[in-house]
Design a protein around this motif. Sequence first.
Motif, PDB file in Angstrom:
ATOM      1  N   TYR A  18       0.821  -1.219   0.000  1.00  0.00           N
ATOM      2  CA  TYR A  18       0.000   0.000   0.000  1.00  0.00           C
ATOM      3  C   TYR A  18       0.853   1.266   0.000  1.00  0.00           C
ATOM      4  O   TYR A  18       0.323   2.368   0.143  1.00  0.00           O
ATOM      5  N   LYS A  19       2.176   1.126  -0.104  1.00  0.00           N
ATOM      6  CA  LYS A  19       3.122   2.247  -0.025  1.00  0.00           C
ATOM      7  C   LYS A  19       3.033   2.950   1.328  1.00  0.00           C
ATOM      8  O   LYS A  19       3.181   4.162   1.433  1.00  0.00           O
ATOM      9  N   LEU A  76       5.100  10.152  -0.725  1.00  0.00           N
ATOM     10  CA  LEU A  76       4.671   8.790  -0.996  1.00  0.00           C
ATOM     11  C   LEU A  76       5.720   7.988  -1.746  1.00  0.00           C
ATOM     12  O   LEU A  76       5.821   6.788  -1.579  1.00  0.00           O
ATOM     13  N   ASP A  77       6.540   8.644  -2.546  1.00  0.00           N
ATOM     14  CA  ASP A  77       7.563   7.907  -3.286  1.00  0.00           C
ATOM     15  C   ASP A  77       8.752   7.521  -2.407  1.00  0.00           C
ATOM     16  O   ASP A  77       9.678   6.873  -2.854  1.00  0.00           O
TER      17      ASP A  77
END
Length: 80
Positions: A18-19, A76-77
């Motif tokens: 789900y990161k 998020l990255d």
Amino acid sequence: MKFELFKRVALREDLPQYKLCRGDIATIVEHHPDPDEDGYSLEVFNAVGETLAVITVGESQIEQLSENEVLHVRRLDEAA
């Protein structure tokens, strides 16, 4: 039920599918009783309040927030 509905909790572990990373904050939206381990549905938001995901985790995968913690923003990255 250990955790109350609509309370914010932190993840205890990374959830790369789900990161999401340990320490990310989510809101409890549903409780799933189970004789082995209760589960919870969590809604995860980005920094501006948009829903990123609704996931289900076991009780052992989340923890309560405490007053001696501070919220932190990450991209998020940068997820595990």
